[in-house]
Design an enzyme around this catalytic site. Structure first.
Site, short mmCIF file in Angstrom:
data_model
loop_
_atom_site.label_atom_id
_atom_site.label_comp_id
_atom_site.label_asym_id
_atom_site.label_seq_id
_atom_site.Cartn_x
_atom_site.Cartn_y
_atom_site.Cartn_z
N HIS A 18 0.85 -1.20 0.00
CA HIS A 18 0.00 0.00 0.00
C HIS A 18 0.88 1.25 0.00
O HIS A 18 0.61 2.22 -0.72
CB HIS A 18 -0.90 0.05 1.25
CG HIS A 18 -1.88 -1.07 1.35
ND1 HIS A 18 -1.88 -1.97 2.38
CD2 HIS A 18 -2.93 -1.43 0.56
CE1 HIS A 18 -2.87 -2.84 2.23
NE2 HIS A 18 -3.52 -2.53 1.13
N LYS A 42 -15.20 -7.42 5.30
CA LYS A 42 -14.23 -8.36 5.87
C LYS A 42 -14.25 -8.31 7.40
O LYS A 42 -14.60 -7.29 7.97
CB LYS A 42 -12.83 -7.98 5.43
CG LYS A 42 -12.61 -8.02 3.95
CD LYS A 42 -11.26 -7.40 3.62
CE LYS A 42 -11.12 -7.21 2.14
NZ LYS A 42 -9.93 -6.45 1.79
N ARG A 91 -2.40 -5.16 -8.75
CA ARG A 91 -1.26 -6.06 -8.55
C ARG A 91 -1.26 -7.10 -9.67
O ARG A 91 -1.04 -6.78 -10.80
CB ARG A 91 -1.34 -6.69 -7.16
CG ARG A 91 -1.22 -5.68 -6.04
CD ARG A 91 -1.69 -6.21 -4.71
NE ARG A 91 -3.12 -6.52 -4.78
CZ ARG A 91 -3.79 -7.23 -3.89
NH1 ARG A 91 -3.15 -7.73 -2.86
NH2 ARG A 91 -5.08 -7.44 -4.02
N SER A 129 -2.85 -7.95 2.83
CA SER A 129 -2.91 -7.89 4.30
C SER A 129 -3.19 -9.27 4.88
O SER A 129 -2.63 -9.64 5.91
CB SER A 129 -4.00 -6.91 4.72
OG SER A 129 -3.71 -5.63 4.21
N1 COA Z 1 -0.30 -3.89 -1.79
C1 COA Z 1 -0.66 -4.83 -0.93
N2 COA Z 1 -1.91 -5.25 -0.78
C2 COA Z 1 -2.84 -4.66 -1.53
C3 COA Z 1 -2.55 -3.65 -2.44
C4 COA Z 1 -1.21 -3.27 -2.57
N3 COA Z 1 -0.83 -2.36 -3.43
N4 COA Z 1 -3.69 -3.27 -3.04
C5 COA Z 1 -4.66 -4.00 -2.51
N5 COA Z 1 -4.15 -4.83 -1.60
C6 COA Z 1 -4.86 -5.87 -0.87
C7 COA Z 1 -5.37 -5.47 0.44
O1 COA Z 1 -4.42 -5.70 1.46
C8 COA Z 1 -6.54 -6.37 0.57
O2 COA Z 1 -6.08 -7.64 0.99
P1 COA Z 1 -6.89 -8.53 2.02
O3 COA Z 1 -8.15 -8.91 1.31
O4 COA Z 1 -5.98 -9.63 2.26
O5 COA Z 1 -7.18 -7.66 3.21
C9 COA Z 1 -7.07 -6.49 -0.85
O6 COA Z 1 -5.98 -6.22 -1.65
C10 COA Z 1 -8.14 -5.51 -1.25
O7 COA Z 1 -8.39 -4.63 -0.21
P2 COA Z 1 -8.73 -3.11 -0.30
O8 COA Z 1 -7.82 -2.39 -1.20
O9 COA Z 1 -8.80 -2.64 1.09
O10 COA Z 1 -10.07 -3.10 -1.01
P3 COA Z 1 -11.41 -3.75 -0.61
O11 COA Z 1 -11.80 -4.66 -1.68
O12 COA Z 1 -11.37 -4.29 0.77
O13 COA Z 1 -12.37 -2.51 -0.70
C11 COA Z 1 -13.23 -0.39 -0.18
C12 COA Z 1 -12.33 -1.55 0.24
C13 COA Z 1 -13.32 0.50 1.00
C14 COA Z 1 -12.64 0.37 -1.33
C15 COA Z 1 -14.61 -0.94 -0.60
O14 COA Z 1 -15.06 -1.84 0.36
C16 COA Z 1 -15.60 0.17 -0.74
O15 COA Z 1 -15.60 0.85 -1.72
N6 COA Z 1 -16.46 0.34 0.28
C17 COA Z 1 -17.42 1.41 0.35
C18 COA Z 1 -18.80 0.95 -0.10
C19 COA Z 1 -18.97 1.23 -1.54
O16 COA Z 1 -18.84 2.32 -2.02
N7 COA Z 1 -19.30 0.16 -2.27
C20 COA Z 1 -19.46 0.25 -3.67
C21 COA Z 1 -18.17 -0.04 -4.39
S1 COA Z 1 -18.60 -0.70 -5.95
#
Ligand code: COA
Length: 171
Positions: A18, A42, A91, A129
Site C-alpha cells: 500500500h 471483511k 497487482r 494484508s
Molecule cells: N499492496 C498490498 N496489498 C494490496 C494492495 C497493494 N498495493 N492493493 C490491494 N491490496 C490488498 C489489500 O491488502 C486487501 O487484501 P486482504 O483482502 O488480504 O485484506 C485487498 O488487496 C483488497 O483490499 P482493499 O484495497 O482494502 O479493497 P477492498 O476490496 O477491501 O475494498 C473499499 C475496500 C473500502 C474500497 C470498498 O469496500 C468500498 O468501496 N467500500 C465502500 C462501499 C462502496 O462504495 N461500495 C461500492 C463499491 S462498488
C-alpha cells in the site's frame, strides 16, 4: 487538473505494498487522502482507530498524505472531499476482474469520478494484508512486508489474543 486524490481501502493493516502505491500517488497529486473504510465486508484484526494509527505511522515520511476514516459509499466520500480521482492499486492479473467491476460500478454511481490504477514494485505484486496476517499467525517473519512498528503491534496483538481470533467487526 485534479489536485487531490483519494485512496480508499480497508488497510487491515497497511503494508509496504500500500505504501508503495501511496508514494507513487503522492508524487503525482498535491494531496493524497487515504480513506480507511469504517464498514467493510471483511472481518478485521485491527479496529478502525488502530488501522488509522498504523496507516499514519507507515506514511509519516510523506507530508502531502492525510489519513482519515470514511463511511458509506466511496464515491460519496470522494465527492465530499472535492476530488474526482480515486486511486486503486493493481497487482497481479487476478485483481483485474474485481477492480474492473468496482470501477465500473463506481462510474455508474458517479460518472465524474475516475479510478486511476497504479502498479506497485514487482516484489509486492502478490502481497496482501491477509497474507501478512497468515504469516505472522503461524510464526513467520513479516519484516519484508510491513514497517517495524506495525510488525511489533501485530506480534503483540497475536500474543495477547493467544489464539487467532478476529474482532467481530471493524469499528
Ligand atoms: N499492496 C498490498 N496489498 C494490496 C494492495 C497493494 N498495493 N492493493 C490491494 N491490496 C490488498 C489489500 O491488502 C486487501 O487484501 P486482504 O483482502 O488480504 O485484506 C485487498 O488487496 C483488497 O483490499 P482493499 O484495497 O482494502 O479493497 P477492498 O476490496 O477491501 O475494498 C473499499 C475496500 C473500502 C474500497 C470498498 O469496500 C468500498 O468501496 N467500500 C465502500 C462501499 C462502496 O462504495 N461500495 C461500492 C463499491 S462498488
Amino acid at each position: 487538473m485534479e489536485k487531490t486524490a483519494i485512496y480508499p481501502g480497508t488497510f487491515d493493516p497497511i503494508t509496504y505494498g500500500h505504501v508503495d502505491i501511496i508514494e507513487r500517488a503522492s508524487k503525482i497529486f498535491d494531496e493524497v487522502i487515504i480513506g480507511v473504510a469504517k464498514e467493510t465486508y471483511k472481518e478485521c484484526l485491527f479496529s478502525l482507530t488502530e488501522r488509522i494509527e498504523l496507516a499514519r505511522e507507515a506514511t509519516k515520511h510523506l507530508p502531502n498524505v492525510i489519513i482519515e476514516s470514511f463511511t458509506g459509499l466511496v464515491v460519496d466520500y470522494v465527492r465530499k472531499r472535492n476530488s474526482k480521482v480515486m486511486i486503486r492499486g493493481l497487482r497481479a492479473v487476478s485483481d483485474f476482474e474485481y477492480e474492473l467491476q468496482i470501477a465500473l460500478a463506481n462510474r455508474t454511481l458517479s460518472e465524474e469520478i475516475e479510478t486511476v490504477f497504479l502498479i506497485p514494485q514487482s516484489k509486492y505484486l502478490y502481497l496482501s494484508s491477509s497474507l501478512v496476517k497468515q504469516i505472522i499467525s503461524t510464526g513467520g517473519s513479516i519484516k519484508e512486508y510491513v514497517p517495524e512498528t506495525i510488525r511489533e503491534k501485530m506480534e503483540l496483538k497475536y500474543k495477547t489474543k493467544v489464539k487467532y481470533e478476529l474482532q467481530e467487526d471493524c469499528s
